[in-house]
Design a protein around this motif. Structure first.
Motif, PDB file in Angstrom:
ATOM      1  N   VAL A  77      40.544  43.767  46.202  1.00 43.19           N
ATOM      2  CA  VAL A  77      41.009  43.475  44.882  1.00 43.19           C
ATOM      3  C   VAL A  77      39.777  43.625  44.137  1.00 43.19           C
ATOM      4  CG1 VAL A  77      41.173  42.297  42.568  1.00 43.19           C
ATOM      5  CG2 VAL A  77      43.587  42.389  44.322  1.00 43.19           C
ATOM      6  N   ALA A  78      39.037  44.482  43.082  1.00 45.16           N
ATOM      7  CA  ALA A  78      37.667  44.298  43.089  1.00 45.16           C
ATOM      8  C   ALA A  78      37.548  42.648  42.168  1.00 45.16           C
ATOM      9  CB  ALA A  78      37.391  45.004  42.453  1.00 45.16           C
ATOM     10  N   ALA A  79      35.697  41.736  41.958  1.00 47.10           N
ATOM     11  CA  ALA A  79      35.897  41.326  41.364  1.00 47.10           C
ATOM     12  C   ALA A  79      34.002  41.389  41.235  1.00 47.10           C
ATOM     13  CB  ALA A  79      35.765  39.752  41.665  1.00 47.10           C
ATOM     14  N   VAL A  80      33.225  40.658  40.487  1.00 47.44           N
ATOM     15  CA  VAL A  80      32.188  40.944  39.952  1.00 47.44           C
ATOM     16  C   VAL A  80      31.699  39.200  40.626  1.00 47.44           C
ATOM     17  CG1 VAL A  80      30.203  40.926  38.465  1.00 47.44           C
ATOM     18  CG2 VAL A  80      32.574  43.050  38.933  1.00 47.44           C
ATOM     19  N   GLY A  81      30.594  38.680  41.497  1.00 48.20           N
ATOM     20  CA  GLY A  81      30.544  37.539  41.424  1.00 48.20           C
ATOM     21  C   GLY A  81      28.932  37.941  41.359  1.00 48.20           C
ATOM     22  N   THR A  82      28.385  36.275  41.213  1.00 45.99           N
ATOM     23  CA  THR A  82      26.585  36.325  41.378  1.00 45.99           C
ATOM     24  C   THR A  82      25.948  35.562  41.993  1.00 45.99           C
ATOM     25  OG1 THR A  82      26.892  34.331  40.308  1.00 45.99           O
ATOM     26  CG2 THR A  82      27.069  35.812  38.081  1.00 45.99           C
ATOM     27  N   GLY A  83      25.230  36.218  42.609  1.00 39.95           N
ATOM     28  CA  GLY A  83      23.782  36.237  43.500  1.00 39.95           C
ATOM     29  C   GLY A  83      22.356  35.635  43.158  1.00 39.95           C
ATOM     30  N   ALA A  84      22.393  34.957  43.933  1.00 35.39           N
ATOM     31  CA  ALA A  84      20.912  34.657  44.040  1.00 35.39           C
ATOM     32  C   ALA A  84      19.207  34.741  44.807  1.00 35.39           C
ATOM     33  CB  ALA A  84      20.150  33.006  43.881  1.00 35.39           C
ATOM     34  N   SER A  85      19.268  35.860  44.722  1.00 32.82           N
ATOM     35  CA  SER A  85      18.189  36.783  45.859  1.00 32.82           C
ATOM     36  C   SER A  85      17.158  36.327  45.905  1.00 32.82           C
ATOM     37  CB  SER A  85      18.638  38.198  45.627  1.00 32.82           C
ATOM     38  OG  SER A  85      17.130  37.880  44.371  1.00 32.82           O
ATOM     39  N   GLN A  86      16.400  36.865  46.998  1.00 34.48           N
ATOM     40  CA  GLN A  86      15.305  35.840  47.343  1.00 34.48           C
ATOM     41  C   GLN A  86      13.497  36.863  46.730  1.00 34.48           C
ATOM     42  OE1 GLN A  86      13.737  35.014  51.286  1.00 34.48           O
ATOM     43  NE2 GLN A  86      11.899  35.432  51.390  1.00 34.48           N
ATOM     44  N   TYR A  87      14.476  38.599  46.360  1.00 35.06           N
ATOM     45  CA  TYR A  87      13.126  39.220  45.893  1.00 35.06           C
ATOM     46  C   TYR A  87      13.380  39.518  44.425  1.00 35.06           C
ATOM     47  CZ  TYR A  87      12.032  38.835  50.868  1.00 35.06           C
ATOM     48  OH  TYR A  87      11.524  38.713  51.711  1.00 35.06           O
ATOM     49  N   SER A  88      14.936  39.858  44.370  1.00 39.62           N
ATOM     50  CA  SER A  88      14.626  40.388  43.058  1.00 39.62           C
ATOM     51  C   SER A  88      16.088  39.420  42.116  1.00 39.62           C
ATOM     52  CB  SER A  88      16.041  41.473  43.176  1.00 39.62           C
ATOM     53  OG  SER A  88      15.066  42.325  43.827  1.00 39.62           O
ATOM     54  N   GLY A  89      16.162  38.683  41.927  1.00 45.54           N
ATOM     55  CA  GLY A  89      16.491  37.182  40.877  1.00 45.54           C
ATOM     56  C   GLY A  89      17.845  37.166  40.923  1.00 45.54           C
ATOM     57  N   THR A  90      18.095  36.695  40.211  1.00 42.17           N
ATOM     58  CA  THR A  90      20.120  36.250  39.889  1.00 42.17           C
ATOM     59  C   THR A  90      20.373  37.656  39.535  1.00 42.17           C
ATOM     60  OG1 THR A  90      19.736  33.987  39.388  1.00 42.17           O
ATOM     61  CG2 THR A  90      21.693  34.988  39.448  1.00 42.17           C
ATOM     62  N   VAL A  91      21.337  38.135  40.676  1.00 41.25           N
ATOM     63  CA  VAL A  91      21.671  39.207  40.189  1.00 41.25           C
ATOM     64  C   VAL A  91      23.667  39.175  40.387  1.00 41.25           C
ATOM     65  CG1 VAL A  91      19.962  41.145  41.360  1.00 41.25           C
ATOM     66  CG2 VAL A  91      22.320  39.907  42.522  1.00 41.25           C
ATOM     67  N   THR A 128      41.957  33.858  50.681  1.00 43.09           N
ATOM     68  CA  THR A 128      40.897  32.748  51.065  1.00 43.09           C
ATOM     69  C   THR A 128      39.510  32.703  50.826  1.00 43.09           C
ATOM     70  OG1 THR A 128      39.380  34.007  52.659  1.00 43.09           O
ATOM     71  CG2 THR A 128      41.654  32.777  53.417  1.00 43.09           C
ATOM     72  N   GLY A 129      39.395  33.709  49.786  1.00 38.75           N
ATOM     73  CA  GLY A 129      37.784  33.685  48.818  1.00 38.75           C
ATOM     74  C   GLY A 129      37.692  35.028  48.428  1.00 38.75           C
ATOM     75  N   TYR A 130      36.609  35.143  48.638  1.00 39.12           N
ATOM     76  CA  TYR A 130      36.062  36.584  48.219  1.00 39.12           C
ATOM     77  C   TYR A 130      35.335  37.110  50.025  1.00 39.12           C
ATOM     78  CZ  TYR A 130      36.857  35.191  43.195  1.00 39.12           C
ATOM     79  OH  TYR A 130      37.261  34.510  42.168  1.00 39.12           O
ATOM     80  N   THR A 131      35.085  38.257  49.309  1.00 40.75           N
ATOM     81  CA  THR A 131      34.406  39.081  50.724  1.00 40.75           C
ATOM     82  C   THR A 131      32.804  40.199  49.514  1.00 40.75           C
ATOM     83  OG1 THR A 131      35.811  41.180  51.031  1.00 40.75           O
ATOM     84  CG2 THR A 131      35.845  39.338  52.323  1.00 40.75           C
ATOM     85  N   LEU A 132      32.366  39.891  50.730  1.00 38.09           N
ATOM     86  CA  LEU A 132      31.024  40.749  50.085  1.00 38.09           C
ATOM     87  C   LEU A 132      31.006  42.359  50.742  1.00 38.09           C
ATOM     88  CD1 LEU A 132      28.165  40.184  48.461  1.00 38.09           C
ATOM     89  CD2 LEU A 132      26.788  39.707  50.516  1.00 38.09           C
ATOM     90  N   ALA A 157      33.933  31.395  49.199  1.00 34.80           N
ATOM     91  CA  ALA A 157      35.248  30.467  48.309  1.00 34.80           C
ATOM     92  C   ALA A 157      34.849  30.711  46.749  1.00 34.80           C
ATOM     93  CB  ALA A 157      34.582  29.181  48.519  1.00 34.80           C
ATOM     94  N   ASP A 158      33.289  30.881  45.470  1.00 34.30           N
ATOM     95  CA  ASP A 158      33.815  30.685  44.460  1.00 34.30           C
ATOM     96  C   ASP A 158      32.311  32.578  43.785  1.00 34.30           C
ATOM     97  OD1 ASP A 158      31.133  30.182  45.170  1.00 34.30           O
ATOM     98  OD2 ASP A 158      30.541  27.648  43.932  1.00 34.30           O
ATOM     99  N   ASN A 159      32.331  32.900  45.341  1.00 35.02           N
ATOM    100  CA  ASN A 159      31.992  34.468  44.212  1.00 35.02           C
ATOM    101  C   ASN A 159      29.968  33.816  44.092  1.00 35.02           C
ATOM    102  OD1 ASN A 159      31.641  36.707  44.189  1.00 35.02           O
ATOM    103  ND2 ASN A 159      32.945  36.993  42.630  1.00 35.02           N
ATOM    104  N   LYS A 160      29.918  32.953  43.976  1.00 32.20           N
ATOM    105  CA  LYS A 160      28.502  32.069  43.901  1.00 32.20           C
ATOM    106  C   LYS A 160      27.938  33.122  45.136  1.00 32.20           C
ATOM    107  CE  LYS A 160      29.438  30.218  39.439  1.00 32.20           C
ATOM    108  NZ  LYS A 160      29.170  29.099  38.800  1.00 32.20           N
ATOM    109  N   TRP A 161      26.987  33.714  45.383  1.00 32.39           N
ATOM    110  CA  TRP A 161      26.259  33.852  46.617  1.00 32.39           C
ATOM    111  C   TRP A 161      24.926  33.382  46.534  1.00 32.39           C
ATOM    112  CZ3 TRP A 161      29.946  36.313  50.384  1.00 32.39           C
ATOM    113  CH2 TRP A 161      30.769  36.590  49.579  1.00 32.39           C
TER     114      TRP A 161
END
Length: 556
Positions: free
Chosen positions: A226-240, A249-253, A280-284
């Motif tokens: 199942v496709a989903a959309v999460g958020t990530g805090a990157s080192q170089y590009s900010g929040t994406v 069991t949660g979410y896979t990248l 687990a919560d799609n916040k990476w």
């Protein structure tokens, strides 16, 4: 670390050559099929391909194999062929037939002009002798743990030097001279004399001769439904935003929207398949390299932005134009200061940088490595000599274009490669496209007869400089907050046509006019043809291409 030059020190210059359209009638009679970009090679039936080979005047023992087909908006079809001789692969035998919409042949582009013929197909050297010679060559190149792969040496026809000979191709694995980067050294030996004819590194890295630390691993991809959309805090590009996949069991990248692109954790190991990142919560991630997910966020974001650039700007559906995405591997080894593409495993691998604090997962690095795959799937520029410099420059050019296209406020577009990863520890970028020699490591600003002797990461400077001049022009200027000052070899003034047009010209040349042996003068010819195709034979764009090449000392 990177590539090795051919035997004899000076890398050969092999010009892109063209056949006149005297084959028009014969090829029309052949009834060769046309296909749109991305059409599967098997759509060309065996009869039409055989007829094309006959019309080209190839010998009875020669056959063509369709590798790629590109169809222009005006109906022109560019069919790229590999060649065999008596069933053996001909290395350097690739060619492209360019047909108008009605099937009329406009031109033929060949990697080499020589007729493919050898006196005998019975080698005087044994496969065992070829293996020993290849391992010896790898050890001479300071390959640690050099060992031939389990496969026997492949018998081939080596034609890239202009005189076809019966040869063996052996792949030797191990670790490159930095003690870290994996090595897959392809060695070509004369099947009759045992002499080494050529050697080439199949691992395409970004850093070149920079000393690195760390280890090696293999790829693994994860799957879910199942496709989903999460958020990530990157080192170089900010929040994406990140496209992910929901599991029990949660979410896979894993990005199912972009060809199943997955990001895996090698956990600083030097072997093994790695593990797909889960959450687990799609916040990476946290934006800090201390968090294990942060590098994965940057890698996944870079893969997504590169995919979108190729799809939306260049209308290419992934590396092979088949909708399949590569695997991105992070946390490779320990404090490894490099990143590389491995075509055989279809993977991009990132080290964590010095002290494991600056992962090489910046946006333009992701674009660079992905683009090595695109080059392999199209022109397959040999990773040595001038063709190797063009291979590296192609990755730099498209890596730069990916960064501009992403329009990320935290990692703004520029003509610097790897400016955020601090690969030298002094805050300076890895490469400068406006004046490559500013790296202080020997990158070439201009072409010379000896430029092919340089490491491919430094000979690439000529094409990088050309791309900057074509995009922005010569002289001093400030662009997007960065100061540039790009000279020309003779002090001439070059007026740029804009990055968007420059990118289109380079991509078209790569996919429809460059071959495995294209050198800088062949690249000039190919980009002039590409510009004429796109903008007209007498257009300002064609004149700008000519002026930009003259500015880096590549002249007609």
């Amino acid at each position: 670390m990177s590539s090795l030059s051919p035997t004899g020190g000076r890398a050969r210059r092999l010009a892109l050559t063209s056949g006149a359209a005297v084959l028009t009638g014969a090829l029309l009679a052949a009834g060769a099929a046309t296909a749109s970009a991305g059409a599967a090679p098997e759509h060309h039936d065996a009869t039409s391909v055989a007829a094309t080979a006959q019309a080209l005047g190839l010998g009875a023992k020669e056959e063509l194999v369709v590798k790629d087909v590109i169809k222009d908006a005006d109906g022109t079809v560019h069919t790229r062929y590999e060649r065999t001789y008596a069933g053996l692969p001909v290395l350097g035998g690739d060619l492209i037939v360019h047909r108008a919409a009605d099937g009329t042949v406009k031109d033929v582009t060949k990697a080499v002009k020589a007729a493919i013929k050898v006196a005998s197909l019975t080698p005087k050297q044994t496969p065992t002798a070829a293996t020993s010679a290849a391992v010896k060559a790898a050890k001479a190149a300071k390959t640690t743990g050099a060992a031939a792969t389990g496969d026997a040496p492949r018998k081939v026809i080596w034609a890239a030097d202009g005189k076809p000979v019966l040869a063996y191709e052996t792949v030797v694995t191990g670790t490159q001279h930095d003690g870290v980067t994996p090595s897959k050294l392809r060695v070509i030996t004369d099947a009759n004399t045992g002499k080494k004819l050529y050697e080439i590194q199949l691992i395409n890295d970004i850093a070149g001769g920079i000393t690195a630390k760390g280890g090696s691993g293999a790829a693994a991809a994860g799957g879910a439904q199942v496709a989903a959309v999460g958020t990530g805090a990157s080192q170089y590009s900010g929040t994406v935003n990140l496209n992910t996949t929901k599991s029990s069991t949660g979410y896979t990248l894993v990005d199912s929207v972009r060809g199943g692109s997955s990001t895996v954790d090698l956990k600083h190991k030097t072997s093994g398949k790695g593990t797909v990142f889960t959450d687990a919560d799609n916040k990476w991630g946290t934006g800090s390299p201390a968090n294990n997910q942060t590098a994965a966020v940057d890698a996944a974001y870079g893969a997504a932005q590169t995919w979108d650039f190729y799809k939306n700007v260049l209308h290419r559906n992934g590396i092979k134009n088949d909708g399949r995405a590569p695997v991105s591997r992070v946390h490779y080894g320990n404090a490894y200061v490099n990143a590389f593409w491995d075509d055989s495993t279809f993977t991009i691998t990132y080290g964590d940088g010095d002290g494991n604090k600056k992962p090489l997962t910046q946006l333009d690095v992701a674009g660079h490595e992905f683009s090595h795959g695109v080059t392999s799937a199209t022109a397959n520029l040999e990773y040595s000599g001038e063709s190797g410099g063009l291979n590296e420059a192609t990755s730099d050019i498209f890596g730069t274009a990916v960064e501009w296209n992403a329009n990320n406020a935290q990692d703004k577009g520029d003509y610097l490669l790897g400016e955020k990863i601090d690969i030298f520890g002094n805050g300076k970028p890895l490469r400068y496209q406006d004046k490559p020699s500013k790296d202080g490591r020997g990158s070439a600003d201009y072409w010379s007869a000896s430029v092919g002797d340089l490491d491919v990461h430094y000979s690439s400077g000529v094409a990088n400089h050309f791309f900057y001049l074509l995009s922005e022009g010569s002289g001093a200027k400030d662009i997007n907050g960065v100061h540039y000052d790009s000279p020309t070899v003779d002090g001439s003034t070059v007026t740029g046509i804009g990055r968007d047009k420059a990118v289109q010209i380079w991509y078209k040349a790569l996919t429809t006019y460059f071959t495995s042996t294209t050198d800088y003068h062949g690249a000039r010819q190919g980009t002039l043809k590409a510009a004429a195709d796109l903008y007209g034979a007498n257009s300002a764009e064609v004149k700008a291409v000519d002026a930009a090449w003259a500015g880096v000392n590549v002249k007609g």
